[in-house]
Every structure is written in C-alpha cells, then in structure tokens.
Design a protein around this motif. Structure first.
Motif, short mmCIF file in Angstrom:
data_model
loop_
_atom_site.label_atom_id
_atom_site.label_comp_id
_atom_site.label_asym_id
_atom_site.label_seq_id
_atom_site.Cartn_x
_atom_site.Cartn_y
_atom_site.Cartn_z
N VAL A 74 0.84 -1.21 0.00
CA VAL A 74 0.00 0.00 0.00
C VAL A 74 0.87 1.25 0.00
CG1 VAL A 74 -1.69 1.31 1.35
CG2 VAL A 74 -1.95 -1.15 1.11
N MET A 75 1.96 1.21 0.77
CA MET A 75 2.88 2.37 0.81
C MET A 75 3.45 2.67 -0.57
SD MET A 75 5.13 2.01 4.26
CE MET A 75 4.41 2.28 5.88
N LEU A 76 3.83 1.62 -1.29
CA LEU A 76 4.37 1.83 -2.62
C LEU A 76 3.38 2.58 -3.51
CD1 LEU A 76 6.06 -1.62 -3.29
CD2 LEU A 76 7.22 0.58 -3.27
N ALA A 77 2.11 2.16 -3.45
CA ALA A 77 1.09 2.80 -4.29
C ALA A 77 0.81 4.23 -3.86
CB ALA A 77 -0.19 1.97 -4.25
N LEU A 78 0.84 4.48 -2.54
CA LEU A 78 0.51 5.81 -2.03
C LEU A 78 1.68 6.79 -2.14
CD1 LEU A 78 -1.51 4.95 1.22
CD2 LEU A 78 -2.41 5.81 -0.94
N LEU A 79 2.90 6.31 -1.89
CA LEU A 79 4.04 7.20 -1.82
C LEU A 79 4.72 7.43 -3.17
CD1 LEU A 79 5.62 5.87 1.50
CD2 LEU A 79 4.04 7.79 1.20
N TRP A 80 4.64 6.43 -4.06
CA TRP A 80 5.27 6.56 -5.37
C TRP A 80 4.29 6.17 -6.48
CZ3 TRP A 80 8.14 4.31 -1.30
CH2 TRP A 80 9.21 5.08 -0.86
N PRO A 81 3.20 6.90 -6.63
CA PRO A 81 2.18 6.52 -7.62
C PRO A 81 2.70 6.56 -9.06
CG PRO A 81 1.74 8.71 -6.74
CD PRO A 81 2.83 8.12 -5.89
N GLY A 82 3.59 7.51 -9.37
CA GLY A 82 4.12 7.58 -10.72
C GLY A 82 4.97 6.38 -11.05
N PHE A 83 5.82 5.99 -10.13
CA PHE A 83 6.65 4.81 -10.34
C PHE A 83 5.82 3.55 -10.44
CE2 PHE A 83 8.96 1.27 -8.23
CZ PHE A 83 9.89 1.02 -9.23
N MET A 84 4.81 3.44 -9.58
CA MET A 84 3.97 2.25 -9.57
C MET A 84 3.12 2.15 -10.83
SD MET A 84 4.87 0.50 -7.05
CE MET A 84 3.61 -0.76 -7.07
N GLU A 85 2.88 3.27 -11.49
CA GLU A 85 2.17 3.22 -12.77
C GLU A 85 3.02 2.51 -13.81
OE1 GLU A 85 0.09 6.23 -16.06
OE2 GLU A 85 1.10 7.04 -14.28
N ILE A 86 4.32 2.77 -13.78
CA ILE A 86 5.24 2.07 -14.69
C ILE A 86 5.34 0.60 -14.31
CG2 ILE A 86 7.62 1.96 -15.52
CD1 ILE A 86 7.83 4.97 -14.96
N VAL A 87 5.44 0.32 -13.01
CA VAL A 87 5.51 -1.05 -12.52
C VAL A 87 4.28 -1.84 -12.98
CG1 VAL A 87 5.38 -2.49 -10.44
CG2 VAL A 87 6.96 -0.55 -10.53
N GLY A 88 3.11 -1.23 -12.88
CA GLY A 88 1.88 -1.90 -13.27
C GLY A 88 1.84 -2.25 -14.74
N GLN A 89 2.49 -1.44 -15.56
CA GLN A 89 2.49 -1.70 -17.01
C GLN A 89 3.55 -2.71 -17.43
OE1 GLN A 89 2.02 1.94 -19.58
NE2 GLN A 89 2.18 3.01 -17.64
N VAL A 90 4.64 -2.80 -16.68
CA VAL A 90 5.80 -3.58 -17.14
C VAL A 90 6.06 -4.83 -16.31
CG1 VAL A 90 8.27 -3.50 -17.70
CG2 VAL A 90 6.85 -1.44 -17.99
N ILE A 91 6.07 -4.71 -14.99
CA ILE A 91 6.55 -5.80 -14.14
C ILE A 91 5.46 -6.32 -13.20
CG2 ILE A 91 7.46 -4.26 -12.34
CD1 ILE A 91 9.21 -7.45 -13.67
N ALA A 92 4.22 -6.24 -13.64
CA ALA A 92 3.11 -6.73 -12.80
C ALA A 92 2.99 -8.25 -12.82
CB ALA A 92 1.79 -6.11 -13.27
N LEU A 93 3.55 -8.91 -13.83
CA LEU A 93 3.39 -10.36 -13.98
C LEU A 93 3.82 -11.16 -12.75
CD1 LEU A 93 2.65 -12.78 -15.78
CD2 LEU A 93 4.97 -12.68 -16.71
N PRO A 94 5.03 -10.96 -12.20
CA PRO A 94 5.40 -11.75 -11.02
C PRO A 94 4.51 -11.50 -9.82
CG PRO A 94 7.02 -10.03 -11.45
CD PRO A 94 6.14 -10.09 -12.65
N PHE A 95 3.96 -10.30 -9.68
CA PHE A 95 3.03 -10.03 -8.58
C PHE A 95 1.77 -10.85 -8.73
CE2 PHE A 95 5.59 -6.12 -8.56
CZ PHE A 95 5.92 -6.04 -7.20
N GLN A 96 1.29 -10.99 -9.96
CA GLN A 96 0.08 -11.78 -10.19
C GLN A 96 0.33 -13.27 -9.91
OE1 GLN A 96 -2.82 -10.28 -10.87
NE2 GLN A 96 -1.71 -8.35 -10.76
#
Length: 258
Positions: A74-96
């Motif tokens: 949750v901290m990642l999403a709240l504190l670094w939303p711009g970075f997490m937007e890139i993470v969501g587009q590129v490196i979301a696969l291992p999280f899933q």
C-alpha cells in the motif's frame, strides 16, 4: 524533515520490519521439511516434535509477515504513484503469479497444520514440501521486481510513454537469477541459524535435563548442517551477484565499495 526524507524513512523502516519475518518464514519452512525427513528416516519422535513446534513458529511468522507486506504494498502505491504506474504496465506479472504461490503455500500449510497426525510419512513430507515451495516461490517472484529496478528490461520509453512491453523479458531481467538465488539461499541460511541459536541457548541454560539436552542437540546439529550448506551456497552466489553488478550496475558497485 522534508516530505521526501520522511517518505523514505517510513518505507525503509516498514520494509526492514517486514523482511525479518518474511525471511524467517521462508527459512523455517525448509527446516520443517528436513525435520520431517529425519523423522521418516530415523523414526525418532524428537524430529516430529521439532516439526510441530516449528510449524507453530511458522504460523506466527506468516501472521506478521503477511499484513506487514500488505502495508508495504500500500505504501508503494501511495508514496510513489508515478513509479507504480510504470511497474503496473511492465513488471506486474510476477506479482500476479505470487498471489497463486501464496494461496498454494496457505492451502498446504492448512493441510499440514491440521492433518499431519492423520497423514502417512510420505504425505506429511509432501504437504510441508509444498509449503516450502510456495514460500520460496513467493520470495523469488517478489525479487523479480527488485531485480528489475536494478536492471530494467522489457520496455522502452517513447515520447514519455511506456511502449513495446515484454512482461517475460522484464520478469527474467539480467540480474533476476542471481538476485533470486541469493534471496533464497540467505533465507534458508537464516532459518537454519535461527534454529541453531535457540537450540544453543537452551543447551546453555542451567538445570537442563538429559532428555531435553538430547532433543536440542539434534536440532542444533540439523541447523548447523543446513546452515553450513546454505552459507557456502550464499558465498558462491554472492560472488556471482557481485560479477552481475559489475556488468550491469558498475556505479552501484563503486558506491558500495566506497
């Protein structure tokens, strides 16, 4: 203190708290597997008692690691939303995939925890082995994101936007293999030496009966053997990780040496 420093401090302390319990959770799962194997081979009930006690410890570790990890996410999403937007587009696969690894671990943890006494030796070992597989997979999958931050791959930036995303290339980025192996070997090593520490402390206490001393010596020896093997594996992998850093992150290596 400015907001950036406060943000980094908050996230850093939260991650430092979480990583202790997550690492011990992965390491203790391997120790339980070997305790069950020793019980199967030697037919010594002391190893069954170890496995049962360590399973309770693992349950507590998971009970702390899971919510603290959620807070970090949750901290990642709240504190670094711009970075997490890139993470969501590129490196979301291992999280899933990690979500399924966690459910895999939790399922077999429940089977082993509540039904171990009703299972055959083979099924006991198999069920707790799957717990270890799920825990290890979760750690390795999360490490993919950390490795990707060191060696970004699987995308390019065109006109300020993310383009040509290749999730598998991002997942298996250049530093992933060494990073994942290092995380696993150090977690197993930590779990082994955690057992060694507790056993040694119990043996050093006064008024320890011979029966108790024999039990703790078995745990001490088991932890020392696994700890030694994993320490050697960590040393070899650490050398490979340093070589990978030299190839892909020379500035980071220079900063570490400084």
């Amino acid at each position: 203190m400015d907001s950036v420093t406060m943000t980094r401090s908050l996230f850093g302390t939260s991650m430092a708290f979480h990583i202790i319990f997550a690492t011990l959770g992965v390491g203790m799962s391997l120790m339980i597997v070997f305790a069950e194997i020793m019980y199967w081979r030697k037919k010594d009930s002391d190893y069954a008692i170890m496995a049962k006690r360590w399973t309770k410890t693992l349950g507590i570790l998971l009970g702390v690691a899971i919510p603290s990890g959620t807070i970090v996410g949750v901290m990642l999403a709240l504190l670094w939303p711009g970075f997490m937007e890139i993470v969501g587009q590129v490196i979301a696969l291992p999280f899933q995939i990690e979500i399924w690894a966690f459910f895999f671990e939790a399922l077999f943890m429940a089977i082993y925890f509540y039904a171990a006494d009703r299972l055959t030796h083979g099924m006991r070992i198999l069920s707790v082995f799957f717990v270890m597989v799920g825990a290890s997979a979760s750690a390795a999958l999360i490490t993919a994101a950390q490795a990707w931050m060191n060696t970004p791959a699987g995308f390019r930036v065109a006109d300020g936007k993310i383009a040509d995303v290749d999730p598998w290339a991002a997942f298996f980025n250049p530093s992933y293999a060494t990073s994942a192996l290092h995380v696993l070997s150090t977690a197993y090593m930590t779990g082994a030496f955690f057992v060694v520490t507790v056993a040694a402390w119990r043996l050093l206490k006064r008024n320890v009966t011979e029966r108790e001393a024999a039990y703790h010596r078995k745990g001490l020896m088991l932890g020392l053997v696994i700890g030694l093997v994993m320490t050697l594996a960590t040393a070899v992998n650490g050398h490979a990780a340093a070589q990978s850093m030299y190839r892909h992150n020379p500035e980071k290596l220079a900063a570490a040496e400084a």
